[in-house]
Design a protein around this motif. Structure first.
Motif, PDB file in Angstrom:
ATOM      1  N   ILE A   1      86.500  37.687  53.844  1.00 26.28           N
ATOM      2  CA  ILE A   1      85.601  38.045  54.940  1.00 26.28           C
ATOM      3  C   ILE A   1      86.189  39.341  55.470  1.00 26.28           C
ATOM      4  CG2 ILE A   1      84.977  37.451  57.304  1.00 26.28           C
ATOM      5  CD1 ILE A   1      84.886  34.542  56.440  1.00 26.28           C
ATOM      6  N   ASN A   2      85.405  40.395  55.434  1.00 30.07           N
ATOM      7  CA  ASN A   2      85.951  41.725  55.638  1.00 30.07           C
ATOM      8  C   ASN A   2      85.163  42.456  56.732  1.00 30.07           C
ATOM      9  OD1 ASN A   2      87.595  43.964  54.025  1.00 30.07           O
ATOM     10  ND2 ASN A   2      85.659  44.865  54.658  1.00 30.07           N
ATOM     11  N   ALA A   3      85.849  43.155  57.624  1.00 30.71           N
ATOM     12  CA  ALA A   3      85.152  43.906  58.672  1.00 30.71           C
ATOM     13  C   ALA A   3      85.762  45.296  58.814  1.00 30.71           C
ATOM     14  CB  ALA A   3      85.256  43.157  60.003  1.00 30.71           C
ATOM     15  N   GLU A   4      84.926  46.291  59.028  1.00 31.23           N
ATOM     16  CA  GLU A   4      85.407  47.667  59.165  1.00 31.23           C
ATOM     17  C   GLU A   4      84.714  48.318  60.356  1.00 31.23           C
ATOM     18  OE1 GLU A   4      87.744  48.251  57.003  1.00 31.23           O
ATOM     19  OE2 GLU A   4      87.216  47.117  55.199  1.00 31.23           O
ATOM     20  N   CYS A   5      85.501  48.983  61.205  1.00 33.59           N
ATOM     21  CA  CYS A   5      84.957  49.741  62.335  1.00 33.59           C
ATOM     22  C   CYS A   5      85.233  51.217  62.069  1.00 33.59           C
ATOM     23  CB  CYS A   5      85.630  49.284  63.627  1.00 33.59           C
ATOM     24  SG  CYS A   5      85.082  50.231  65.042  1.00 33.59           S
ATOM     25  N   LEU A   6      84.185  52.004  61.880  1.00 34.63           N
ATOM     26  CA  LEU A   6      84.336  53.377  61.415  1.00 34.63           C
ATOM     27  C   LEU A   6      83.962  54.375  62.495  1.00 34.63           C
ATOM     28  CD1 LEU A   6      82.655  52.469  58.054  1.00 34.63           C
ATOM     29  CD2 LEU A   6      85.087  52.853  58.449  1.00 34.63           C
ATOM     30  N   GLY A   7      84.674  55.504  62.503  1.00 35.09           N
ATOM     31  CA  GLY A   7      84.283  56.630  63.358  1.00 35.09           C
ATOM     32  C   GLY A   7      84.986  56.714  64.696  1.00 35.09           C
ATOM     33  N   LEU A   8      85.880  55.798  65.024  1.00 41.70           N
ATOM     34  CA  LEU A   8      86.558  55.842  66.329  1.00 41.70           C
ATOM     35  C   LEU A   8      88.074  55.716  66.157  1.00 41.70           C
ATOM     36  CD1 LEU A   8      84.310  53.435  68.439  1.00 41.70           C
ATOM     37  CD2 LEU A   8      84.245  55.924  68.458  1.00 41.70           C
ATOM     38  N   THR A   9      88.817  56.459  66.998  1.00 44.61           N
ATOM     39  CA  THR A   9      90.291  56.405  66.893  1.00 44.61           C
ATOM     40  C   THR A   9      90.970  55.730  68.080  1.00 44.61           C
ATOM     41  OG1 THR A   9      90.391  58.547  67.962  1.00 44.61           O
ATOM     42  CG2 THR A   9      90.574  58.560  65.567  1.00 44.61           C
ATOM     43  N   GLU A  10      90.221  55.467  69.143  1.00 44.26           N
ATOM     44  CA  GLU A  10      90.851  55.029  70.392  1.00 44.26           C
ATOM     45  C   GLU A  10      91.621  53.706  70.225  1.00 44.26           C
ATOM     46  OE1 GLU A  10      87.880  56.163  70.051  1.00 44.26           O
ATOM     47  OE2 GLU A  10      87.545  57.718  71.563  1.00 44.26           O
ATOM     48  N   PRO A  11      92.760  53.583  70.942  1.00 46.18           N
ATOM     49  CA  PRO A  11      93.557  52.345  70.855  1.00 46.18           C
ATOM     50  C   PRO A  11      92.767  51.094  71.219  1.00 46.18           C
ATOM     51  CG  PRO A  11      94.745  54.045  72.085  1.00 46.18           C
ATOM     52  CD  PRO A  11      93.392  54.605  71.804  1.00 46.18           C
ATOM     53  N   ALA A  12      91.799  51.220  72.132  1.00 43.93           N
ATOM     54  CA  ALA A  12      91.013  50.034  72.528  1.00 43.93           C
ATOM     55  C   ALA A  12      90.224  49.499  71.343  1.00 43.93           C
ATOM     56  CB  ALA A  12      90.068  50.386  73.676  1.00 43.93           C
ATOM     57  N   VAL A  13      89.869  50.396  70.422  1.00 47.51           N
ATOM     58  CA  VAL A  13      89.124  49.969  69.229  1.00 47.51           C
ATOM     59  C   VAL A  13      90.019  49.090  68.355  1.00 47.51           C
ATOM     60  CG1 VAL A  13      88.011  50.801  67.116  1.00 47.51           C
ATOM     61  CG2 VAL A  13      87.666  52.014  69.286  1.00 47.51           C
ATOM     62  N   ASP A  14      91.279  49.501  68.204  1.00 43.98           N
ATOM     63  CA  ASP A  14      92.219  48.706  67.406  1.00 43.98           C
ATOM     64  C   ASP A  14      92.359  47.314  68.020  1.00 43.98           C
ATOM     65  OD1 ASP A  14      92.553  51.474  67.009  1.00 43.98           O
ATOM     66  OD2 ASP A  14      94.522  51.198  66.127  1.00 43.98           O
ATOM     67  N   ALA A  15      92.510  47.296  69.348  1.00 41.42           N
ATOM     68  CA  ALA A  15      92.685  46.000  70.030  1.00 41.42           C
ATOM     69  C   ALA A  15      91.426  45.149  69.877  1.00 41.42           C
ATOM     70  CB  ALA A  15      92.998  46.227  71.505  1.00 41.42           C
ATOM     71  N   GLU A  16      90.264  45.807  69.921  1.00 41.68           N
ATOM     72  CA  GLU A  16      89.003  45.065  69.810  1.00 41.68           C
ATOM     73  C   GLU A  16      88.860  44.442  68.412  1.00 41.68           C
ATOM     74  OE1 GLU A  16      85.313  47.263  69.848  1.00 41.68           O
ATOM     75  OE2 GLU A  16      84.482  45.907  71.351  1.00 41.68           O
TER      76      GLU A  16
ATOM     77  N   GLY B   1      88.966  55.090  60.558  1.00 42.55           N
ATOM     78  CA  GLY B   1      88.466  53.723  60.377  1.00 42.55           C
ATOM     79  C   GLY B   1      89.572  52.712  60.577  1.00 42.55           C
ATOM     80  N   ILE B   2      89.162  51.498  60.879  1.00 39.30           N
ATOM     81  CA  ILE B   2      90.115  50.387  60.995  1.00 39.30           C
ATOM     82  C   ILE B   2      89.378  49.108  60.634  1.00 39.30           C
ATOM     83  CG2 ILE B   2      89.686  50.251  63.518  1.00 39.30           C
ATOM     84  CD1 ILE B   2      92.592  49.104  63.728  1.00 39.30           C
ATOM     85  N   GLY B   3      90.081  48.175  59.998  1.00 37.78           N
ATOM     86  CA  GLY B   3      89.416  46.925  59.631  1.00 37.78           C
ATOM     87  C   GLY B   3      90.395  45.875  59.188  1.00 37.78           C
ATOM     88  N   PHE B   4      89.853  44.766  58.713  1.00 41.25           N
ATOM     89  CA  PHE B   4      90.708  43.676  58.239  1.00 41.25           C
ATOM     90  C   PHE B   4      89.955  42.836  57.220  1.00 41.25           C
ATOM     91  CE2 PHE B   4      88.443  41.903  61.933  1.00 41.25           C
ATOM     92  CZ  PHE B   4      87.873  40.779  61.360  1.00 41.25           C
ATOM     93  N   ALA B   5      90.702  42.031  56.489  1.00 38.45           N
ATOM     94  CA  ALA B   5      90.078  41.031  55.613  1.00 38.45           C
ATOM     95  C   ALA B   5      90.823  39.716  55.739  1.00 38.45           C
ATOM     96  CB  ALA B   5      90.099  41.495  54.160  1.00 38.45           C
ATOM     97  N   CYS B   6      90.052  38.618  55.733  1.00 34.64           N
ATOM     98  CA  CYS B   6      90.632  37.273  55.730  1.00 34.64           C
ATOM     99  C   CYS B   6      90.456  36.700  54.340  1.00 34.64           C
ATOM    100  CB  CYS B   6      89.871  36.324  56.656  1.00 34.64           C
ATOM    101  SG  CYS B   6      89.662  36.906  58.300  1.00 34.64           S
ATOM    102  N   GLY B   7      91.440  35.968  53.864  1.00 37.75           N
ATOM    103  CA  GLY B   7      91.326  35.301  52.575  1.00 37.75           C
ATOM    104  C   GLY B   7      90.734  33.916  52.778  1.00 37.75           C
ATOM    105  N   MET B   8      89.548  33.695  52.227  1.00 40.49           N
ATOM    106  CA  MET B   8      88.852  32.434  52.507  1.00 40.49           C
ATOM    107  C   MET B   8      89.533  31.232  51.856  1.00 40.49           C
ATOM    108  SD  MET B   8      84.920  33.724  52.426  1.00 40.49           S
ATOM    109  CE  MET B   8      84.234  32.282  53.218  1.00 40.49           C
ATOM    110  N   GLU B   9      90.161  31.425  50.686  1.00 40.23           N
ATOM    111  CA  GLU B   9      90.862  30.297  50.047  1.00 40.23           C
ATOM    112  C   GLU B   9      92.015  29.836  50.926  1.00 40.23           C
ATOM    113  OE1 GLU B   9      89.452  32.638  48.396  1.00 40.23           O
ATOM    114  OE2 GLU B   9      88.426  31.680  46.720  1.00 40.23           O
ATOM    115  N   ARG B  10      92.681  30.797  51.586  1.00 41.87           N
ATOM    116  CA  ARG B  10      93.802  30.420  52.469  1.00 41.87           C
ATOM    117  C   ARG B  10      93.270  29.700  53.705  1.00 41.87           C
ATOM    118  NH1 ARG B  10      97.747  35.268  51.169  1.00 41.87           N
ATOM    119  NH2 ARG B  10      97.446  35.098  48.920  1.00 41.87           N
TER     120      ARG B  10
END
Ligand code: HAM
Length: 419
Positions: A128-143, A302-311
């Motif tokens: 399950i993967n999410a990407e937030c593109l176009g912003l650098t602000e620290p609040a975006v990372d926290a979000e 950009g910033i994002g993450f992925a979760c491993g569904m099997e885990r």
């Protein structure tokens, strides 16, 4: 004839696992949409160059783990080992990167890595993967971290910890690389594994990510990135942590966290669970501010993450399989015709219903209704048909009532009772 079997490291998912996958995807859709994310679907097959250029030639993923093969015209193709590279390719290729650089996208699906299969580690696995593109602000990372945390909490994954680090930027990383190289060179060569001997010169940061115990011990004394990054990166990281404090998300700064892919800079993070063994990372991600430019797009962060569904599957609390509301028992062909119609009317009203496909004895049908764990058994025999009713038996309490099935409102009442 010999049987054809699955490929090693690839799995079939039957219920309840397949249902758990759907449950996780629905929970992710629900949480991510509250943060304004929308779904993107990209191909599982891409040109090999995409991964070599984004993930990095020196990473384990590109060097050892990709399913790469030539197509019929001898073009090198690769089954995606992760989603981010494909999402970036599509963000650039579709023109979104210029038209709507600020985009929030999520994607689900199978990924492929030729690793040694074990519990929680597959060759085909799902992210399950999410990407937030176009912003650098620290609040975006926290979000982004907050969204991940909320998703994992919403599906009740126990005993989670969040580790976070900063990897600096293209300004300060070169100086750190030099300091790291100097340290790595100060260690006698026979201390390193074969891969690290090479990585030491080609990509020193990768040495920090080596899983070989001997190398792991040696990097303990290496200089830490978080202590060497420039003022801007340090300030950015400080603000990310302050935002996480504000929204009460617990974390540990792990100075050794470098992640296994080369595109990261600044904030990187991993979520692990104490409940599963060695493959404890359930999610990982971070910022990749130079990646879109390196793939030929505009200079968007950009910033994002992925979760491993099997885990996650290993950690999900067990749910009882859903029970059908009703099981239709029929005694003859007339009952079959009338009962089938009533059952369809119940399903149209949201009742979960099963039926006996041929007339059988009452005893055999009761056995089947109990085996399915149905809550009610509906019986349509000659007597019920003559009176235009259905006999409804509660299989938990044994209570029994007749319900008229003449009018639409009768059917509504029956459905209300069964649901
Ligand atoms: P990753 O850390 O390589 O990051 O993978 C993310 C998660 O996928 C891991 O934490 C793990 O749960 C799961 N995973 C990885 N390999 C396997 C495997 N062989 N079997 C089962 N599960 C596995 C990425 O893939 C990045 N693209 C994340 C990202 C998105 N960074 C920015 N945006």
């Amino acid at each position: 004839m010999s049987k054809i079997t699955r490929i090693k490291g690839f799995a079939d998912y039957f219920p309840p696992e397949s249902e758990a996958f759907t449950f996780m995807e629905n929970a992710a859709r629900d949480v991510f949409s509250r943060y304004g994310y929308r779904e993107l679907r990209t191909p599982v097959l891409e040109k090999t160059e995409l991964f070599a250029r984004s993930i990095g030639e020196e990473t384990d993923v590109v060097k050892k783990e990709m399913y790469t093969f030539p197509d019929r015209k001898d073009r090198s193709l690769t089954l995606r080992p992760e989603a981010t590279a494909g999402v970036m390719r599509s963000y650039i290729e579709s023109g979104l990167a210029t038209r709507e650089p600020y985009s929030k996208l999520f994607t689900f699906g199978p990924m492929f890595r030729y690793e040694r299969p074990q519990k929680g580690r597959m060759r085909q696995f799902h992210q399950i993967n999410a990407e937030c593109l176009g912003l650098t602000e620290p609040a975006v990372d926290a979000e982004v971290v907050a969204m991940l945390w909320q998703f994992l909490s919403s599906i009740r994954i126990p005993n989670l910890s969040l580790e976070i680090n900063t990897l600096g930027c293209r300004e300060c990383r070169p100086a750190y690389n030099e300091a790291l190289k100097a340290y790595l060179d100060s260690v006698p060569e026979d201390g390193w594994c074969e891969d690290c001997l090479r990585r030491k010169t080609t990509n020193p940061l990768r040495v920090l990510d080596c899983k070989v115990p001997g190398c792991k011990a040696l990097v303990d004394n290496a200089p830490a990135l978080v202590d060497s990054v420039c003022e801007e990166c340090s300030d950015h990281f400080g603000q990310v942590l302050a935002h996480l404090d504000d929204i009460e998300i617990p974390y540990t700064v792990n100075k050794r966290l470098v992640r296994g892919l080369d595109y990261y800079n600044r904030t990187t993070f991993e979520v692990t669970s104490g409940e599963i063994g060695s493959q404890s990372a359930v999610a990982g991600g971070g910022r990749y501010d130079g990646l879109i430019r390196d793939l030929g797009g505009p200079d968007q962060p950009g910033i994002g993450f992925a979760c491993g569904m099997e885990r996650l599957l290993l950690l999900l609390p067990e749910e009882e399989a859903p029970r059908p509301d009703a099981y239709l028992a029929i005694l003859d062909a007339v009952g079959m015709a009338r009962g089938f119609l009533i059952l369809q009317a119940m399903r149209a009203r949201g009742v979960i219903a099963e039926m006996s496909p041929t007339p059988k004895s009452v005893k055999a049908m009761m056995r089947q209704a109990n085996r399915l764990r149905s809550r009610f058994c509906l019986l349509m025999g000659p007597d019920e048909i003559a009176r235009d009713v259905v006999q409804v038996k509660n299989l938990d309490s044994g209570d029994q009532n007749d319900f008229s099935v003449t009018s639409e409102s009768d059917l509504d009442a029956l459905a209300d009772f069964l649901r």
